[in-house]
Write a protein that holds these residues in place. Structure first.
Motif, PDB file in Angstrom:
ATOM      1  N   SER A  96      27.262  32.944   1.066  1.00 34.12           N
ATOM      2  CA  SER A  96      26.992  31.554   0.712  1.00 34.12           C
ATOM      3  C   SER A  96      27.256  30.696   1.947  1.00 34.12           C
ATOM      4  O   SER A  96      27.984  31.102   2.859  1.00 34.12           O
ATOM      5  CB  SER A  96      27.849  31.094  -0.472  1.00 34.12           C
ATOM      6  OG  SER A  96      29.229  31.157  -0.137  1.00 34.12           O
ATOM      7  N   ILE A  97      26.680  29.506   1.944  1.00 36.49           N
ATOM      8  CA  ILE A  97      26.802  28.608   3.090  1.00 36.49           C
ATOM      9  C   ILE A  97      27.952  27.642   2.828  1.00 36.49           C
ATOM     10  O   ILE A  97      27.881  26.830   1.893  1.00 36.49           O
ATOM     11  CB  ILE A  97      25.496  27.835   3.304  1.00 36.49           C
ATOM     12  CG1 ILE A  97      24.329  28.817   3.510  1.00 36.49           C
ATOM     13  CG2 ILE A  97      25.609  26.877   4.485  1.00 36.49           C
ATOM     14  CD1 ILE A  97      22.966  28.145   3.501  1.00 36.49           C
ATOM     15  N   PRO A  98      29.023  27.705   3.624  1.00 31.75           N
ATOM     16  CA  PRO A  98      30.144  26.781   3.395  1.00 31.75           C
ATOM     17  C   PRO A  98      29.775  25.363   3.818  1.00 31.75           C
ATOM     18  O   PRO A  98      29.016  25.155   4.756  1.00 31.75           O
ATOM     19  CB  PRO A  98      31.259  27.357   4.274  1.00 31.75           C
ATOM     20  CG  PRO A  98      30.547  28.111   5.346  1.00 31.75           C
ATOM     21  CD  PRO A  98      29.285  28.643   4.718  1.00 31.75           C
ATOM     22  N   VAL A  99      30.326  24.386   3.106  1.00 33.10           N
ATOM     23  CA  VAL A  99      30.070  22.982   3.415  1.00 33.10           C
ATOM     24  C   VAL A  99      31.250  22.451   4.224  1.00 33.10           C
ATOM     25  O   VAL A  99      32.402  22.543   3.768  1.00 33.10           O
ATOM     26  CB  VAL A  99      29.889  22.159   2.127  1.00 33.10           C
ATOM     27  CG1 VAL A  99      29.688  20.682   2.459  1.00 33.10           C
ATOM     28  CG2 VAL A  99      28.707  22.691   1.329  1.00 33.10           C
ATOM     29  N   PRO A 100      31.012  21.888   5.421  1.00 35.22           N
ATOM     30  CA  PRO A 100      32.125  21.327   6.206  1.00 35.22           C
ATOM     31  C   PRO A 100      32.829  20.209   5.443  1.00 35.22           C
ATOM     32  O   PRO A 100      32.200  19.467   4.686  1.00 35.22           O
ATOM     33  CB  PRO A 100      31.424  20.789   7.469  1.00 35.22           C
ATOM     34  CG  PRO A 100      30.107  21.504   7.526  1.00 35.22           C
ATOM     35  CD  PRO A 100      29.725  21.777   6.115  1.00 35.22           C
ATOM     36  N   ASP A 101      34.119  20.102   5.646  1.00 34.23           N
ATOM     37  CA  ASP A 101      34.904  19.107   4.920  1.00 34.23           C
ATOM     38  C   ASP A 101      34.400  17.691   5.155  1.00 34.23           C
ATOM     39  O   ASP A 101      34.425  16.855   4.237  1.00 34.23           O
ATOM     40  CB  ASP A 101      36.380  19.201   5.331  1.00 34.23           C
ATOM     41  CG  ASP A 101      37.048  20.457   4.790  1.00 34.23           C
ATOM     42  OD1 ASP A 101      36.512  21.032   3.810  1.00 34.23           O
ATOM     43  OD2 ASP A 101      38.091  20.868   5.330  1.00 34.23           O
ATOM     44  N   ASP A 102      33.935  17.414   6.395  1.00 39.81           N
ATOM     45  CA  ASP A 102      33.499  16.050   6.694  1.00 39.81           C
ATOM     46  C   ASP A 102      32.120  15.733   6.134  1.00 39.81           C
ATOM     47  O   ASP A 102      31.645  14.613   6.273  1.00 39.81           O
ATOM     48  CB  ASP A 102      33.518  15.803   8.207  1.00 39.81           C
ATOM     49  CG  ASP A 102      32.597  16.750   8.968  1.00 39.81           C
ATOM     50  OD1 ASP A 102      32.126  17.739   8.354  1.00 39.81           O
ATOM     51  OD2 ASP A 102      32.336  16.498  10.156  1.00 39.81           O
ATOM     52  N   ARG A 103      31.456  16.731   5.494  1.00 40.71           N
ATOM     53  CA  ARG A 103      30.137  16.506   4.888  1.00 40.71           C
ATOM     54  C   ARG A 103      30.156  16.779   3.391  1.00 40.71           C
ATOM     55  O   ARG A 103      29.110  16.883   2.769  1.00 40.71           O
ATOM     56  CB  ARG A 103      29.097  17.439   5.539  1.00 40.71           C
ATOM     57  CG  ARG A 103      29.042  17.377   7.059  1.00 40.71           C
ATOM     58  CD  ARG A 103      28.499  16.052   7.546  1.00 40.71           C
ATOM     59  NE  ARG A 103      27.183  15.785   7.007  1.00 40.71           N
ATOM     60  CZ  ARG A 103      26.060  16.333   7.523  1.00 40.71           C
ATOM     61  NH1 ARG A 103      26.126  17.159   8.539  1.00 40.71           N
ATOM     62  NH2 ARG A 103      24.887  16.024   7.006  1.00 40.71           N
ATOM     63  N   ALA A 104      31.345  16.906   2.819  1.00 41.28           N
ATOM     64  CA  ALA A 104      31.469  17.412   1.451  1.00 41.28           C
ATOM     65  C   ALA A 104      31.370  16.345   0.378  1.00 41.28           C
ATOM     66  O   ALA A 104      31.174  16.673  -0.800  1.00 41.28           O
ATOM     67  CB  ALA A 104      32.791  18.163   1.294  1.00 41.28           C
ATOM     68  N   ALA A 105      31.523  15.061   0.723  1.00 41.24           N
ATOM     69  CA  ALA A 105      31.536  14.006  -0.295  1.00 41.24           C
ATOM     70  C   ALA A 105      30.227  13.230  -0.263  1.00 41.24           C
ATOM     71  O   ALA A 105      29.645  12.995   0.795  1.00 41.24           O
ATOM     72  CB  ALA A 105      32.713  13.066  -0.061  1.00 41.24           C
ATOM     73  N   ARG A 121      33.510  17.068  -4.629  1.00 40.93           N
ATOM     74  CA  ARG A 121      33.494  17.632  -3.280  1.00 40.93           C
ATOM     75  C   ARG A 121      32.649  18.898  -3.285  1.00 40.93           C
ATOM     76  O   ARG A 121      32.843  19.790  -4.124  1.00 40.93           O
ATOM     77  CB  ARG A 121      34.935  17.930  -2.853  1.00 40.93           C
ATOM     78  CG  ARG A 121      35.124  18.359  -1.417  1.00 40.93           C
ATOM     79  CD  ARG A 121      36.594  18.153  -1.014  1.00 40.93           C
ATOM     80  NE  ARG A 121      37.511  18.693  -2.006  1.00 40.93           N
ATOM     81  CZ  ARG A 121      37.964  19.949  -1.989  1.00 40.93           C
ATOM     82  NH1 ARG A 121      37.570  20.782  -1.056  1.00 40.93           N
ATOM     83  NH2 ARG A 121      38.816  20.351  -2.918  1.00 40.93           N
ATOM     84  N   LEU A 122      31.686  18.973  -2.375  1.00 47.68           N
ATOM     85  CA  LEU A 122      30.849  20.163  -2.242  1.00 47.68           C
ATOM     86  C   LEU A 122      31.630  21.260  -1.530  1.00 47.68           C
ATOM     87  O   LEU A 122      32.309  21.002  -0.531  1.00 47.68           O
ATOM     88  CB  LEU A 122      29.583  19.834  -1.443  1.00 47.68           C
ATOM     89  CG  LEU A 122      28.721  18.681  -1.971  1.00 47.68           C
ATOM     90  CD1 LEU A 122      27.538  18.438  -1.033  1.00 47.68           C
ATOM     91  CD2 LEU A 122      28.220  18.977  -3.381  1.00 47.68           C
ATOM     92  N   LEU A 123      31.525  22.487  -2.035  1.00 44.55           N
ATOM     93  CA  LEU A 123      32.256  23.617  -1.454  1.00 44.55           C
ATOM     94  C   LEU A 123      31.336  24.567  -0.693  1.00 44.55           C
ATOM     95  O   LEU A 123      31.599  24.905   0.458  1.00 44.55           O
ATOM     96  CB  LEU A 123      32.998  24.384  -2.552  1.00 44.55           C
ATOM     97  CG  LEU A 123      34.007  23.570  -3.372  1.00 44.55           C
ATOM     98  CD1 LEU A 123      34.589  24.428  -4.486  1.00 44.55           C
ATOM     99  CD2 LEU A 123      35.097  23.007  -2.476  1.00 44.55           C
ATOM    100  N   ASP A 124      30.291  25.032  -1.356  1.00 44.38           N
ATOM    101  CA  ASP A 124      29.362  25.953  -0.706  1.00 44.38           C
ATOM    102  C   ASP A 124      28.044  25.955  -1.461  1.00 44.38           C
ATOM    103  O   ASP A 124      27.932  25.406  -2.569  1.00 44.38           O
ATOM    104  CB  ASP A 124      29.933  27.377  -0.616  1.00 44.38           C
ATOM    105  CG  ASP A 124      30.352  27.935  -1.968  1.00 44.38           C
ATOM    106  OD1 ASP A 124      29.901  27.401  -3.008  1.00 44.38           O
ATOM    107  OD2 ASP A 124      31.123  28.899  -2.013  1.00 44.38           O
ATOM    108  N   VAL A 125      27.019  26.597  -0.856  1.00 42.66           N
ATOM    109  CA  VAL A 125      25.687  26.679  -1.449  1.00 42.66           C
ATOM    110  C   VAL A 125      25.236  28.135  -1.376  1.00 42.66           C
ATOM    111  O   VAL A 125      25.332  28.777  -0.322  1.00 42.66           O
ATOM    112  CB  VAL A 125      24.669  25.782  -0.719  1.00 42.66           C
ATOM    113  CG1 VAL A 125      23.350  25.762  -1.485  1.00 42.66           C
ATOM    114  CG2 VAL A 125      25.211  24.365  -0.544  1.00 42.66           C
ATOM    115  N   SER A 126      24.752  28.654  -2.482  1.00 40.69           N
ATOM    116  CA  SER A 126      24.392  30.065  -2.578  1.00 40.69           C
ATOM    117  C   SER A 126      23.001  30.347  -2.027  1.00 40.69           C
ATOM    118  O   SER A 126      22.234  29.436  -1.696  1.00 40.69           O
ATOM    119  CB  SER A 126      24.427  30.504  -4.040  1.00 40.69           C
ATOM    120  OG  SER A 126      23.288  29.966  -4.721  1.00 40.69           O
ATOM    121  N   GLY A 127      22.672  31.630  -1.998  1.00 43.01           N
ATOM    122  CA  GLY A 127      21.296  32.059  -1.816  1.00 43.01           C
ATOM    123  C   GLY A 127      20.685  32.335  -3.179  1.00 43.01           C
ATOM    124  O   GLY A 127      21.199  31.883  -4.209  1.00 43.01           O
TER     125      GLY A 127
END
Length: 319
Positions: free
Chosen positions: A236-245, A214-220
């Motif tokens: 960091s950019i949070p990843v929405p739960d519905d786009r995390a897999a 599951r993706l959590l977030d993406v840094s700069g």
């Protein structure tokens, strides 16, 4: 006139000895140039004094490398014919066959390429350096030297490499350069495709399943300043739960973090993004970061986008 004649005579007298010296010292035409004498090497292993440690430069993460730093504490030069690093935590030895010389009392870094890790030991000891050393009589001896983990980068690499290996079995992450959402920004797409570690699971982590990612977030980064969906700066950019897999694609927004030409031209890791992920397996959940390194074409496209964003009037308008 008599004064001028006397001055000329004195000048000629001064030049004559110099001319004579030059003529006497001149080498005959066609004579071979003598080779500089080589400082004697150690006559035996007992005369060697070598210490070694490991560290990583800014360039090493992008190329998958590490530096073996050798310090020569002896009174004679150290000629290293080959070097390798051995450890149970490595799938294969790291090998360098190029000859290198470390002057007496000095230090030299030898770059090596890291192989795949052998996982299981959470804190592996630094590897052993095995050096082939030339002695003064031309013979080659093998010298084994324990290495020190200079600032903990060896242990950090092993931990991150094992986590990335487990994650790669579940999802493959890559970066793409895309048009920005707004003028003066840099557009990046993170693509997560299913990995090749086994059959897909429903995320429950049950017995016989490979697990889930599951993706959590993406840094700069040092060049890319992360923005949220509204264009505001965030850590960091949070990843929405519905786009995390996986499979999934995420459109990410960035602003230039630096615009000085030197920083962009000398970039080493400014296009590398750290992605926070959670791995769920039968053993439980494990969280960590994966460093996603773009391919050469994507890196060049992102650096071009940074330059364009830096030059954009829209960036000045937003302050």
């Amino acid at each position: 006139m008599r004064g001028a004649g006397r001055a000329a005579a004195l000048l000629l007298a001064a030049l004559l000895p110099l001319t004579g010296c030059a003529a006497v010292g001149a080498a005959p035409v066609g004579a071979p140039t003598p080779e500089p004498s080589r400082a004697p090497l150690a006559a035996s292993v007992d005369e060697l004094s070598v210490t070694a440690d490991l560290y990583r430069t800014r360039s090493d993460p992008g190329r998958g490398g590490i530096q073996l730093s050798l310090a020569n504490g002896a009174a004679s030069p150290l000629v290293v014919r080959s070097a390798r690093l051995e450890s149970p935590a490595l799938a294969a030895p790291m090998l360098r066959r190029d000859e290198a010389t470390v002057p007496a009392g000095q230090q030299r870094d030898l770059p090596l390429r890291l192989p795949a890790p052998v996982c299981g030991d959470p804190a592996p000891a630094p590897p052993e350096a095995v050096l082939e050393i030339e002695l003064d009589d031309g013979s080659i001896v093998e010298l084994r030297v324990a290495t020190a983990d200079r600032i903990g980068q060896w242990a950090r690499w092993h931990e991150e490499a094992c986590f990335a290996e487990a994650a790669a079995a579940l999802a493959e992450l890559r970066l793409e350069a895309v048009p920005p959402a707004e003028e003066g920004e840099i557009g990046v797409r993170l693509v997560a495709a299913p990995g090749g570690g086994g059959e897909e699971s429903d995320g429950g982590g049950g017995e016989g399943e490979a697990g889930s990612l599951r993706l959590l977030d993406v840094s700069g980064s040092v060049l890319l300043s992360a923005l949220d969906a509204s264009g505001r700066p965030v850590a960091s950019i949070p990843v929405p739960d519905d786009r995390a897999a996986a499979p999934t694609e995420l459109a990410l927004r960035y602003a230039p973090a630096r615009c000085d030409a030197h920083a962009i031209a000398d970039d080493k890791q400014g296009t590398h993004l750290r992605v926070g992920v959670a791995l769920t397996t039968a053993a439980g959940e494990q969280r960590g970061e994966i460093v996603v390194v773009p391919d050469a074409a994507t890196r060049d496209a992102l650096l071009t986008a940074v330059l364009a964003a830096c030059a954009s009037p829209a960036r000045d308008d937003r302050g």
